[in-house]
Scaffold this active site. Sequence first.
Site, PDB file in Angstrom:
ATOM      1  N   ASP A 199       0.704  -1.324  -0.110  1.00 13.46           N
ATOM      2  CA  ASP A 199      -0.135   0.049   0.038  1.00 13.46           C
ATOM      3  C   ASP A 199       0.968   1.328  -0.040  1.00 13.46           C
ATOM      4  O   ASP A 199       1.825   1.280   0.706  1.00 13.46           O
ATOM      5  CB  ASP A 199      -0.788   0.031   1.352  1.00 13.46           C
ATOM      6  CG  ASP A 199      -2.054   0.982   1.046  1.00 13.46           C
ATOM      7  OD1 ASP A 199      -2.796   1.271   0.240  1.00 13.46           O
ATOM      8  OD2 ASP A 199      -1.907   1.834   2.097  1.00 13.46           O
ATOM      9  N   GLU A 262       1.628  -0.131  -4.987  1.00 15.75           N
ATOM     10  CA  GLU A 262       0.853   0.902  -5.523  1.00 15.75           C
ATOM     11  C   GLU A 262       1.403   2.248  -5.583  1.00 15.75           C
ATOM     12  O   GLU A 262       2.019   2.524  -4.353  1.00 15.75           O
ATOM     13  CB  GLU A 262      -0.414   0.884  -4.275  1.00 15.75           C
ATOM     14  CG  GLU A 262      -1.320   2.005  -4.602  1.00 15.75           C
ATOM     15  CD  GLU A 262      -2.304   2.320  -3.521  1.00 15.75           C
ATOM     16  OE1 GLU A 262      -3.366   2.735  -3.686  1.00 15.75           O
ATOM     17  OE2 GLU A 262      -1.723   2.298  -2.474  1.00 15.75           O
TER      18      GLU A 262
END
Length: 526
Positions: A199, A262
């Site tokens: 993330d 990401e």
Amino acid sequence: MADWWRGAVVYQIYPRSFLDTNADGVGDLEGVRRGLDYIASLGVDALWLSPFYKSPMKDFGYDVSDYRDVDPMFGSLADFDSLLVEAHARGLRVIIDQVWSHSSDAHPWFVESSASRGNPRADWYVWADPKPDGTPPNNWLASFGGPAWTWNAKRRQYYLHNFLPEQPDLNFWNPAVQEAVLDVARFWLDRGVDGFRLDVVNYYVHDRELRDNPPTERNRIPLMATDMQRHVMDRSRPENLAFIARLRTLMDGYGERMTVGEIGDDPPLPRQQEYTEPGRLHTAYSFYLLSGLPATPALFRSALQAWAGAAGWPSWSLGNHDVARFPTRMAHDDPAMTRALLAALIALRGTIFLYQGDELGLPDAHVPYERLRDPFAIAAYAGGPGRDGARTPMPWTSAAPMGGFTTLDDAWLPMDPAHLLLSIERQDGAEGSMLNFTRGVIAARKSSEALKTGAAVPLSAPDNVLAFERVTDGERVYCYFELGGAATTLEVAGLAAGEPIWMGEGAALDGARLELGPYAGAIIRA
């Protein structure tokens, strides 16, 4: 196969909304386990699980209070282990989310760090003194609204949070923090996971001098004030790459494992490429195809061309849990255009990510304001459901009110009645359904080494047609997708002896003549 991820198709699962097996209105790991046969039937290579760790759920699992345990609402570590074993038995790899840029403020690390300036973990988070007038140390803004700094009375200091105040940022300048994070990685790798989705991977390291972000040059005021800054000091710092290299060394020691990062930045593609250079992440995806730009052939061509000479390997997706569902966002809820876009995605060079429900063609769900749960959707409310429109429960059957997701009459988010008409049960046996369309395109990709790992070369075509070839030493495949809604005929000499791998409805090949109806596509081996 060490590079199994290269060209793979990965299915993202948002566990809260996949399948509820204990009648509490929230999906769980047992629900994922029961859904493995369905996932395998899609022909995908792996699944990615969004966070299932212990959490106060202020950001629905992206605020982790224990990186090494399962939140009871999702089950237990034993449930995860069973899921992992059964996924592997079906030939499915398992990738799990890791949220390392920040933790929950309920994590024991932060509880200790915030207690005083002299405890052993005092420097595990990003603390800073106020300006003389008591205001935050700089102008950084949080993605969910307001300053990126919150005052802590015990320490008489501010702490940094790029998202909610309940999500304090870890201090990656501290070697002990890096070691603790790598230990978390080892914990899950030792359990047998096949990789990590990282993330906001470019947020780990901040500017050590806490210098202000400069303003952006914009013609209008954006929805969120944070978009009025160029985030050059609070993310994508060059020092972050040293930790990424350490992580890659660790991953390589475990054999056939992978990392996908990401990347959120402006512009996104150069940063995506930087993070996937040799010795860094295996692959990364950005929001380039998720940003709301018009879904034209030019958009896809620019994505392919940007990566033509890059050393790394891209990943692509049209949907995930953070954006409106792609049939609504990109295809204006037109089923034919939805199919064309999904087929084009599957043919791209890179690793492909499908978000749960993409294969059903689910539109963005209607969620009334009073039912919104996502803090970002509430903070940025402008009349729509925000991220909650993509997070509503999966429709397993067409039975009202909850489509087999739960035995209750309601769940943590409502079921959109429009989704019941597109349920797995209804589409599974229906010839020509979006579900079976998706299975067919994935099968075509898996049947061709060029489609999985070959180079991508743009081809000449009218403006309404996305055209490229995928090439390996032993195979050449032509890919054509009409994205403008206009029937088009092409004469391509190389197609004369071609063998169709996949032909969408409305496509026909006659010698060197390829006819594409509105939103039709064709994949042809030369």
